[in-house]
Design a protein around this motif. Structure first.
Motif: not given
Length: 397
Positions: A36-40, A281-288
């Protein structure tokens, strides 16, 4: 009851929603994917955006209206689609559609909603958007477009950032599948949430009613985070975008854009607006963070820009507008409000966001949204590199 005294912020609605809906439903709504890094990142990046207060303007009465897609809307935000909304709160799509109608803001329904376009038709207002996960079969595509048009949806949204099912590990750990299978573990959770259980019992367990026409709902072999929609959909390409643009008579928007190059190409292909999103942030955790992608996309296109991902307040909406967005959509936030207070929560959230925008515009000395000051990076005090937002027009050739 003074809702602003009890629930003055989205955080208060979120906390109440968590207490009212079953834990496995909460995990579906609140989770991202991976760590959940993208969400954060979405939250951290929004908090980094500063707007300089401006004083000695006398009394400021903010005007929150904004021109968008040939119309003037009273507020610069609307309601994003979330699949299986009716799982989060029974009858969700109807509540949200009526709120969009009553407040004259966009409401966007998902292809994988728990109510069909025909179910929702009586509740739609003038700004009804239909979000399409791209069917593989051209006949299903044509039929889906015809049904959306006949139901009263005026704007088509193609979501392009879900080429495959994401893993959503929190959701998997919760035991939720699509459609939901009521295991003893889930039934025990439901028993602790009587309001949700009662409303769901009256309506029956939710499923994707809009897809009933195309599938018998057999989902064997799918991953726990996939659903019957994956039996029908494909990963779209540029030819698919052109096909839909030609087939749909009305405003056409592509959702899930993070690269300026994609925005430039969509501009040339006639997308009426471009929707910047990392799917919260629900699809890809490496996105900006979506907000970090916004300035470069603003520089790449003159098309109207829609922004989502991580918005939690009226101040966040102003941040996105200051960086070049023309309009903002919220998904999780409206479902937190539904889970907290049902339809009353949706109306209250709209009021929270509008009041927060007005209060912050007073601090900024901005009487209109066009008077927002330039954004700067609070960690460096450096201004963001911006291009001037193009004049807003009903159409851009």
């Amino acid at each position: 009851m003074d809702l602003h005294a009890t629930y003055p912020a989205l955080a208060d609605l979120r906390a109440r929603a968590q207490r009212r809906i079953p834990p496995f439903v909460w995990e579906y709504l609140d989770s991202g994917t991976g760590k959940e890094a993208t969400k954060a990142r979405n939250r951290t990046a929004l908090d980094r955006i500063g707007l300089m207060p401006s004083v000695l303007h006398g009394e400021v009465t903010p005007d929150l209206s904004t021109p968008f897609l040939g119309d003037t809307l009273p507020l610069p935000f609307g309601i994003s689609p979330i699949g299986m909304s009716g799982l989060i709160w029974p009858g969700a799509e109807g509540h949200l559609a009526r709120a969009g109608r009553d407040h004259n803001i966009p409401y966007c329904i998902s292809t994988v909603a728990t109510q069909s376009p025909e179910d929702i038709a009586p509740h739609l207002g003038p700004h009804a958007w239909f979000q399409m996960y791209p069917p593989r079969d051209p006949e299903i595509r044509r039929d889906m477009l015809a049904r959306a048009k006949a139901a009263g949806f005026t704007t088509l949204i193609l979501t392009v950032d879900v080429p495959t099912a994401s893993r959503r590990e929190r959701q998997v750990r919760s035991g939720l599948t699509n459609p939901p299978r009521l295991t003893p573990r889930l039934l025990a959770q439901i028993a602790t949430r009587p309001a949700w259980a009662w409303e769901t019992a009256k309506r029956g367990m939710p499923h994707m009613r809009g897809l009933d026409k195309y599938t018998d709902a057999a989902s064997e072999g799918l991953s726990p985070t996939a659903h019957v929609g994956y039996l029908l959909r494909t990963a779209p390409d540029w030819d698919y975008v052109k096909w839909l643009r030609d087939a749909w008579d009305g405003p056409f928007i592509v959702k899930g854009i993070l690269k300026p190059q994609d925005a430039e190409k969509l501009d040339k292909m006639g997308s009426d607006a471009i929707w910047i999103s990392n799917h919260a942030g629900r699809q890809f955790d490496g996105a900006p963070a979506s907000i970090d992608a916004l300035p470069a996309i603003r520089a790449a296109t003159k098309r109207p820009l829609i922004f989502d991902s991580g918005i939690e307040s009226g101040l966040d909406i102003l941040r996105a507008l200051s960086l070049g967005a023309d309009f903002v959509m919220l998904g999780r936030a409206f479902h937190f409000a539904l889970g907290a207070l049902g339809r009353t929560g949706v109306d209250h959230l709209i009021d929270i966001l509008a009041k927060d925008m007005a209060a912050n515009m007073g601090q900024l000395g901005a009487a209109t949204l066009t008077e927002l000051p330039p954004a700067f990076d609070l960690t460096t005090n450096a201004p963001f590199q911006m291009v001037q937002k193009p004049p807003r027009r009903a159409e851009i050739s």
